[in-house]
Design a protein around this motif. Sequence first.
Motif, short mmCIF file in Angstrom:
data_model
loop_
_atom_site.label_atom_id
_atom_site.label_comp_id
_atom_site.label_asym_id
_atom_site.label_seq_id
_atom_site.Cartn_x
_atom_site.Cartn_y
_atom_site.Cartn_z
N SER A 59 0.94 -10.26 2.82
CA SER A 59 1.22 -11.53 2.15
C SER A 59 0.54 -12.68 2.88
CB SER A 59 2.73 -11.79 2.08
OG SER A 59 3.01 -13.09 1.59
N ASP A 60 0.06 -13.66 2.12
CA ASP A 60 -0.54 -14.84 2.73
C ASP A 60 0.50 -15.68 3.47
OD1 ASP A 60 -0.04 -17.40 0.48
OD2 ASP A 60 0.41 -15.34 -0.06
N LEU A 61 1.80 -15.41 3.26
CA LEU A 61 2.86 -16.15 3.93
C LEU A 61 3.17 -15.60 5.32
CD1 LEU A 61 5.43 -16.73 1.03
CD2 LEU A 61 3.65 -18.27 1.87
N LEU A 62 2.62 -14.43 5.64
CA LEU A 62 2.88 -13.82 6.93
C LEU A 62 1.83 -14.27 7.94
CD1 LEU A 62 3.73 -10.16 5.83
CD2 LEU A 62 5.33 -11.89 6.63
N ALA A 63 2.28 -14.84 9.02
CA ALA A 63 1.38 -15.30 10.08
C ALA A 63 2.08 -15.15 11.42
CB ALA A 63 0.99 -16.77 9.84
N PRO A 64 1.36 -14.86 12.50
CA PRO A 64 -0.10 -14.71 12.56
C PRO A 64 -0.59 -13.35 12.08
CG PRO A 64 0.83 -14.39 14.73
CD PRO A 64 1.98 -14.80 13.85
N MET A 65 0.29 -12.34 12.04
CA MET A 65 -0.11 -11.03 11.54
C MET A 65 0.16 -10.98 10.03
SD MET A 65 1.11 -7.21 12.80
CE MET A 65 0.48 -7.51 14.44
N TYR A 80 0.50 -8.72 7.80
CA TYR A 80 1.18 -7.61 7.13
C TYR A 80 2.37 -7.12 7.96
CZ TYR A 80 -0.93 -4.30 10.39
OH TYR A 80 -1.30 -3.62 11.52
N VAL A 81 3.27 -6.41 7.29
CA VAL A 81 4.43 -5.78 7.92
C VAL A 81 4.54 -4.37 7.37
CG1 VAL A 81 6.95 -5.80 8.10
CG2 VAL A 81 5.70 -7.95 8.20
N HIS A 82 4.83 -3.43 8.24
CA HIS A 82 5.08 -2.06 7.77
C HIS A 82 6.53 -1.96 7.30
CE1 HIS A 82 4.83 2.24 7.26
NE2 HIS A 82 5.92 2.37 7.98
N ASP A 138 12.15 -12.89 4.25
CA ASP A 138 11.76 -14.30 4.25
C ASP A 138 10.74 -14.58 3.15
OD1 ASP A 138 11.81 -16.91 5.08
OD2 ASP A 138 10.55 -16.60 6.84
N VAL A 139 9.76 -13.70 3.00
CA VAL A 139 8.77 -13.85 1.94
C VAL A 139 9.44 -13.72 0.58
CG1 VAL A 139 6.69 -12.85 0.89
CG2 VAL A 139 6.88 -13.00 3.38
N TYR A 140 10.33 -12.76 0.44
CA TYR A 140 11.06 -12.53 -0.81
C TYR A 140 11.86 -13.77 -1.21
CZ TYR A 140 15.10 -10.70 -3.49
OH TYR A 140 16.10 -10.49 -4.40
N LEU A 141 12.59 -14.36 -0.29
CA LEU A 141 13.41 -15.52 -0.60
C LEU A 141 12.56 -16.75 -0.92
CD1 LEU A 141 16.27 -15.22 2.07
CD2 LEU A 141 16.35 -14.60 -0.35
N THR A 197 0.82 -1.21 0.00
CA THR A 197 0.00 0.00 0.00
C THR A 197 0.86 1.26 0.00
OG1 THR A 197 -0.10 0.20 2.41
CG2 THR A 197 -1.70 -1.27 1.36
N ASP A 198 0.23 2.38 -0.31
CA ASP A 198 0.93 3.67 -0.30
C ASP A 198 1.42 4.04 1.09
OD1 ASP A 198 0.47 3.96 -3.01
OD2 ASP A 198 -1.36 5.16 -2.75
N SER A 199 0.78 3.50 2.12
CA SER A 199 1.20 3.78 3.49
C SER A 199 2.36 2.89 3.94
CB SER A 199 0.02 3.62 4.45
OG SER A 199 -0.50 2.30 4.39
N GLY A 200 2.81 2.00 3.05
CA GLY A 200 3.97 1.17 3.37
C GLY A 200 3.66 -0.17 4.01
N HIS A 201 2.42 -0.64 3.88
CA HIS A 201 2.05 -1.93 4.46
C HIS A 201 2.20 -3.03 3.41
CE1 HIS A 201 0.32 0.59 7.65
NE2 HIS A 201 0.44 -0.48 8.40
N PHE A 202 2.95 -4.06 3.79
CA PHE A 202 3.23 -5.21 2.94
C PHE A 202 2.36 -6.37 3.42
CE2 PHE A 202 5.54 -9.14 2.10
CZ PHE A 202 6.09 -8.97 0.83
#
Length: 301
Positions: free
Chosen positions: A82-88, A90-92, A119-122, A75-80
């Motif tokens: 991904s379905d690979l991120l758990a339990p939260m 998203y990451v800012h 980690d998601v990138y790799l 997002t424009d606010s810098g939130h990433f």
Amino acid sequence: MPETPGAYLQKYKGISFQGVMGHESIHITKYRSSMKNDDSTGDVREKSYWDLRNFIKKRGDNYGGGKNGAIHAFTDSGHFYSDLLAPMPYVHVDLEILRAMFTGVGRPQDFKPLLRVIDVYLTRAEISEKRFKELGWTKFGWDMVPFSVQEYANQLLGVDCRGFVGAYLRDNYPKIRDTKNDMSFSIDSYNKGNASYQNYDKKKPWGKAFRRVDDPAEVRPGDLLVKCNNGDKKRHVSVIHSVGLADSMGVQATTAESRGGKGLCQLTDRLRRLKKKHQSGKNDRNWEHHGCHYNFVLSPR
């Protein structure tokens, strides 16, 4: 009370986060400096940073429009997201801090969320054999995209001396703002005149952030050892973790620092004053500790 420099250093050893495959604990202990000044890995880190940035922002020939595994949302606010991120989910992402991580700067808490993104990138980025070679990753002996975040961190991330000291000051002496825009400690700002080590400027509310220490008996934990550029382009800064017995010419001291070839470490040696008296108006290297000559001992006010 400020925490000891040694305790702060340990925070880089075991940065915990929830990774794609479960709990991860990553050590950020390597010495990495500015990409422009590091001939050994600077070019590779520069390319790796831009590839990661383009993946995050879903831009460029490789990742534009969600190509090559860039199926997350940013997002424009810098939130990433991904379905690979758990339990939260998203990451800012602070892109300024992201770049700093590749140039030897960053607090432990700054690394933590961005390691999740790496980690998601790799895991997801589809990096072709051609792109793999373009990034320069063959330099590290990797046969394929490194799925180990730790391996990626070992080769591309880390902190240098100014980055470690800048991080320590930001977290333990919040009133001191004598750091550059890149969040590191500005070493050479203390080599511009007799009073510069006091950071004296009436226009700045943080004037006189430090006091110079000339007597070894007055050296205390938390003091900085500063080696400025005296025309030889050699500079260094470390933080004193603990001190022992002192006499008129020295004191036993343990430092917390990041050095080339050693990375984040603690070094114990005698902190020796080489001359009995500091020469007024001259920023000579009057101290020695563990083979390094320093201009000043500075005590945070």
